[in-house]
Design an enzyme around this catalytic site. Sequence first.
Site, PDB file in Angstrom:
ATOM      1  N   ASP A  13       0.815  -1.222   0.000  1.00  0.00           N
ATOM      2  CA  ASP A  13       0.000   0.000   0.000  1.00  0.00           C
ATOM      3  C   ASP A  13       0.849   1.271   0.000  1.00  0.00           C
ATOM      4  OD1 ASP A  13      -2.238  -1.639   0.110  1.00  0.00           O
ATOM      5  OD2 ASP A  13      -2.246  -1.658   2.295  1.00  0.00           O
ATOM      6  N   LYS A  16       1.817   2.190  -5.141  1.00  0.00           N
ATOM      7  CA  LYS A  16       2.361   1.655  -6.407  1.00  0.00           C
ATOM      8  C   LYS A  16       1.459   1.984  -7.603  1.00  0.00           C
ATOM      9  CE  LYS A  16       2.354  -2.363  -4.376  1.00  0.00           C
ATOM     10  NZ  LYS A  16       2.104  -1.976  -2.970  1.00  0.00           N
ATOM     11  N   GLY A  40      -4.600  -4.104  -3.869  1.00  0.00           N
ATOM     12  CA  GLY A  40      -5.592  -3.062  -4.160  1.00  0.00           C
ATOM     13  C   GLY A  40      -4.790  -1.828  -4.516  1.00  0.00           C
ATOM     14  N   HIS A  41      -4.747  -1.486  -5.779  1.00  0.00           N
ATOM     15  CA  HIS A  41      -3.916  -0.367  -6.245  1.00  0.00           C
ATOM     16  C   HIS A  41      -4.820   0.787  -6.661  1.00  0.00           C
ATOM     17  CE1 HIS A  41      -0.303  -3.224  -7.218  1.00  0.00           C
ATOM     18  NE2 HIS A  41      -0.690  -3.267  -5.969  1.00  0.00           N
ATOM     19  N   GLN A 221       1.981  -5.987  -3.289  1.00  0.00           N
ATOM     20  CA  GLN A 221       2.395  -6.133  -1.894  1.00  0.00           C
ATOM     21  C   GLN A 221       3.677  -5.309  -1.654  1.00  0.00           C
ATOM     22  OE1 GLN A 221       1.469  -9.370  -3.653  1.00  0.00           O
ATOM     23  NE2 GLN A 221      -0.458  -8.449  -3.081  1.00  0.00           N
TER      24      GLN A 221
HETATM   25  P1  GDP Z   1      -0.762   0.443  -3.562  1.00  0.00           P
HETATM   26  O1  GDP Z   1      -1.380  -0.836  -3.122  1.00  0.00           O
HETATM   27  O2  GDP Z   1       0.709   0.472  -3.333  1.00  0.00           O
HETATM   28  O3  GDP Z   1      -1.109   0.822  -4.979  1.00  0.00           O
HETATM   29  O4  GDP Z   1      -1.367   1.578  -2.623  1.00  0.00           O
HETATM   30  P2  GDP Z   1      -2.917   1.715  -2.182  1.00  0.00           P
HETATM   31  O5  GDP Z   1      -3.720   2.193  -3.321  1.00  0.00           O
HETATM   32  O6  GDP Z   1      -3.380   0.482  -1.494  1.00  0.00           O
HETATM   33  O7  GDP Z   1      -2.785   2.798  -1.029  1.00  0.00           O
HETATM   34  C1  GDP Z   1      -2.250   4.058  -1.257  1.00  0.00           C
HETATM   35  C2  GDP Z   1      -3.308   5.096  -0.842  1.00  0.00           C
HETATM   36  O8  GDP Z   1      -2.700   6.363  -0.716  1.00  0.00           O
HETATM   37  C3  GDP Z   1      -4.401   5.274  -1.881  1.00  0.00           C
HETATM   38  O9  GDP Z   1      -5.587   5.623  -1.228  1.00  0.00           O
HETATM   39  C4  GDP Z   1      -3.885   6.433  -2.718  1.00  0.00           C
HETATM   40  O10 GDP Z   1      -4.930   7.155  -3.370  1.00  0.00           O
HETATM   41  C5  GDP Z   1      -3.241   7.268  -1.666  1.00  0.00           C
HETATM   42  N1  GDP Z   1      -2.078   8.061  -2.109  1.00  0.00           N
HETATM   43  C6  GDP Z   1      -1.120   7.743  -3.015  1.00  0.00           C
HETATM   44  N2  GDP Z   1      -0.161   8.702  -3.038  1.00  0.00           N
HETATM   45  C7  GDP Z   1      -0.525   9.619  -2.133  1.00  0.00           C
HETATM   46  C8  GDP Z   1       0.074  10.839  -1.674  1.00  0.00           C
HETATM   47  O11 GDP Z   1       1.151  11.238  -2.094  1.00  0.00           O
HETATM   48  N3  GDP Z   1      -0.592  11.515  -0.702  1.00  0.00           N
HETATM   49  C9  GDP Z   1      -1.778  11.097  -0.186  1.00  0.00           C
HETATM   50  N4  GDP Z   1      -2.348  11.832   0.760  1.00  0.00           N
HETATM   51  N5  GDP Z   1      -2.364   9.969  -0.593  1.00  0.00           N
HETATM   52  C10 GDP Z   1      -1.740   9.226  -1.546  1.00  0.00           C
HETATM   53  P1  IMO Z   2      -0.908  -4.102  -2.334  1.00  0.00           P
HETATM   54  O1  IMO Z   2      -0.432  -4.632  -3.660  1.00  0.00           O
HETATM   55  C1  IMO Z   2      -1.025  -4.609   2.008  1.00  0.00           C
HETATM   56  C2  IMO Z   2      -1.038  -8.745   3.510  1.00  0.00           C
HETATM   57  C3  IMO Z   2      -2.304  -9.186   4.208  1.00  0.00           C
HETATM   58  C4  IMO Z   2      -1.726 -10.182   5.196  1.00  0.00           C
HETATM   59  C5  IMO Z   2      -0.611 -10.852   4.382  1.00  0.00           C
HETATM   60  C6  IMO Z   2      -1.009 -12.162   3.736  1.00  0.00           C
HETATM   61  O2  IMO Z   2      -2.202  -3.379  -2.382  1.00  0.00           O
HETATM   62  O3  IMO Z   2       0.186  -3.345  -1.653  1.00  0.00           O
HETATM   63  P2  IMO Z   2      -2.528 -12.796   1.644  1.00  0.00           P
HETATM   64  O4  IMO Z   2      -3.977 -12.530   1.380  1.00  0.00           O
HETATM   65  O5  IMO Z   2      -1.609 -12.245   0.623  1.00  0.00           O
HETATM   66  O6  IMO Z   2      -2.258 -14.236   1.923  1.00  0.00           O
HETATM   67  O7  IMO Z   2      -2.227 -12.013   3.035  1.00  0.00           O
HETATM   68  O8  IMO Z   2      -0.266  -9.920   3.374  1.00  0.00           O
HETATM   69  N1  IMO Z   2      -1.247  -8.190   2.136  1.00  0.00           N
HETATM   70  C7  IMO Z   2      -1.202  -6.891   1.842  1.00  0.00           C
HETATM   71  N2  IMO Z   2      -1.043  -5.806   2.636  1.00  0.00           N
HETATM   72  N3  IMO Z   2      -1.113  -4.474   0.668  1.00  0.00           N
HETATM   73  C8  IMO Z   2      -1.237  -5.533  -0.144  1.00  0.00           C
HETATM   74  O9  IMO Z   2      -1.203  -5.443  -1.494  1.00  0.00           O
HETATM   75  C9  IMO Z   2      -1.333  -6.823   0.455  1.00  0.00           C
HETATM   76  N4  IMO Z   2      -1.469  -8.074  -0.042  1.00  0.00           N
HETATM   77  C10 IMO Z   2      -1.404  -8.895   0.998  1.00  0.00           C
HETATM   78  O10 IMO Z   2      -2.931  -8.103   4.873  1.00  0.00           O
HETATM   79  O11 IMO Z   2      -1.111  -9.512   6.273  1.00  0.00           O
HETATM   80 MG    MG Z   3      -2.891  -1.533  -1.861  1.00  0.00          MG
END
Ligand code: GDP
Ligand code: IMO
Ligand code: MG
Length: 422
Positions: A13, A16, A40-41, A221
Amino acid sequence: MKVDVLLGLQWGDEGKGKVVDVLTPKYDVVTRFQGGPNAGHTLEFAGQKYVLRSIPSGIFQGGKLNIIGNGVVLDPILFRQEAESLAASGHDLTQQLCISKKAHLIMPTHRVLDAAYEAAKGAAKVGTTGKGIGPTYTDKVSRNGLRVGDLLCNFNEKYAIAKAKHETILCGLDYPYDIVDLEKEWFEALEYLKRFRLIDSEHLLNYLLKEDKSILAEGAQGTMLDVDFGSYPFVTSSNTICAGACVGLGVAPQNIGEVFGIFKAYCTRVGAGPFPTELFDETGERLCTLGHEYGAVTGRKRRCGWIDLVALKYAIMVNGVTQLIMMKSDVLDGFDMVKACIAYRINGQETEEFPFDITEGIEPVYVELPGWKTDMTRMTSEEEFPEEFNAYVDFLEEELGIPVKIVSVGPDREQTIVRYEE
Ligand code: GDP
Ligand code: IMO
Ligand code: MG
């Protein structure tokens, strides 16, 4: 050309999805190489927000080829939901997206097994996303899995054999379940999947490299969730690190180019497992609230803490990171001071080396830096950065030994500042 790899350096998270979308115009192809709908991107642009799970984040920058590589595990039901919701918003992917025949399929019983294993672990549960990731990779490695390419030949027979094995395990675990409706939906989703180009993606990717095309591999991840190098056993079931891109795409190591390591200006983790710099106080709550730290898909609250440079250095090492990308800088905008963990104190001894076990007895050693107390969300260039923020970035670059190439100051595509333009 080469395959550039973008991957998370913390516990996932990091942002990416946003950065892949921003970088996509420079590439011909974007590809996912491991993980599945546990990801979840999030992407935001033009006032819209999208969350992608299995589909690469290059899909919105028109005309680029997107590939789901062999290292990915695919749930046809969730894939269909994702693709249909994109189609409803005007993004028809059938021409833009290819799927590797070697990608493994997440079966309905894999989801049940995931839940059953978690229940059996009781208090020691991993806190998985419940998407069947672990059981699907387990079947892959134990040579019992079903692949996308199996759809093309004797599929029902292979499915029945795999399902029967799962039923035996579930019976042994005494775990009640009912998948009648889910199974029907799954088979319908498999028909939907056949609308896409199911390909030998390793051949296509290597051909494209020879044709001098540029490829961006999108990590899922984070490094600290890697099955070998993460905080085992509280990890996912795949190799999230850079080497995973070679295996998950079928490209040779010498074809890897830049390795973009992405991290938040602080740190978060969702699910169970150790987190040395976790904050249980008001500051942790503040980071959570300001950063909207709730899972993109599950809505689970993310645990928050200060940036951990011991873990980051380790992640940089195992990935061979060449450029850093710092996300969510704006979340720290209002803090009087920010902290960074520069070492762990274990049994009275300080170390900067990431240890075998981080479960207990780790006391983070912090340095404090002045906060910048400036709203950075509307900034468009490095020239506008406040002095204290520059000092924070300089400090990180010095500690980590790698340049911070991009700084993100908000969730929108536009809120991205490139520091060193080539
Ligand atoms: P990913 O899994 O690495 O793609 O990241 P996620 O989407 O799960 O989580 C990143 C969260 O931070 C999302 O809600 C984005 O919209 C938000 N986000 C990304 N970059 C920034 C930033 O620079 N500032 C803020 N405030 N939010 C951001
Ligand atoms: P993105 O790509 C954050 C965590 C789960 C759990 C562990 C194992 O959005 O960054 P799994 O379902 O993979 O067997 O769970 O890994 N986990 C993540 N945490 N971002 C993710 O993906 C994750 N994918 C798995 O919360 O701790
Ligand atoms: Mg994510």
